[in-house]
Design an enzyme around this catalytic site. Structure first.
Site, mmCIF file in Angstrom:
data_model
loop_
_atom_site.group_PDB
_atom_site.id
_atom_site.type_symbol
_atom_site.label_atom_id
_atom_site.label_comp_id
_atom_site.label_asym_id
_atom_site.label_seq_id
_atom_site.Cartn_x
_atom_site.Cartn_y
_atom_site.Cartn_z
ATOM 1 N N MET A 1 43.525 32.836 46.556
ATOM 2 C CA MET A 1 43.755 31.258 46.641
ATOM 3 C C MET A 1 43.822 30.891 45.144
ATOM 4 O O MET A 1 43.248 31.449 44.317
ATOM 5 C CB MET A 1 42.545 30.583 47.023
ATOM 6 C CG MET A 1 42.147 31.008 48.630
ATOM 7 S SD MET A 1 43.603 30.657 49.558
ATOM 8 C CE MET A 1 43.329 31.809 51.113
ATOM 9 N N PRO A 2 44.797 30.055 44.895
ATOM 10 C CA PRO A 2 45.053 29.534 43.432
ATOM 11 C C PRO A 2 43.995 28.892 42.729
ATOM 12 O O PRO A 2 43.456 28.001 43.681
ATOM 13 C CB PRO A 2 46.407 28.618 43.677
ATOM 14 C CG PRO A 2 46.960 28.971 44.997
ATOM 15 C CD PRO A 2 45.654 29.256 45.953
ATOM 16 N N TYR A 3 43.858 29.059 41.491
ATOM 17 C CA TYR A 3 42.655 28.470 40.859
ATOM 18 C C TYR A 3 43.374 28.076 39.461
ATOM 19 O O TYR A 3 43.950 28.896 38.617
ATOM 20 C CB TYR A 3 41.482 29.453 40.393
ATOM 21 C CG TYR A 3 40.707 28.851 39.351
ATOM 22 C CD1 TYR A 3 39.615 28.178 39.738
ATOM 23 C CD2 TYR A 3 40.779 29.302 37.891
ATOM 24 C CE1 TYR A 3 38.824 27.714 38.602
ATOM 25 C CE2 TYR A 3 40.163 29.023 36.978
ATOM 26 C CZ TYR A 3 39.129 28.168 37.090
ATOM 27 O OH TYR A 3 38.094 27.620 36.450
#
Length: 65
Positions: A1-3
């Site tokens: 998941m993109p952070y």
């Protein structure tokens, strides 16, 4: 998941941060083909005196507006 971590000079309004979070989230979700719920954004407010550029503190280069 993109952070996504965004560092910027302190002083942005809550409205500006809200808009930034929304726009970056949409762009990342679209580009990476992930749901917007999967994108996390952190905004770090940095005092100009704690940020340097070209050997000088940004508090001297870019006085608060």
């Amino acid at each position: 998941m993109p952070y996504i971590s965004i560092e910027t000079f302190e002083g942005k309004t809550a409205e500006q941060k809200k808009a930034l979070i929304a726009e970056v989230t949409r762009a990342v979700a679209s580009t990476l083909e992930v749901p917007v719920e999967a994108v996390s954004i952190v905004i770090k407010d940095i005092p100009r005196s704690n940020w340097g550029q070209g050997g000088k503190p940004c508090s001297e280069l870019y006085p608060a507006e």
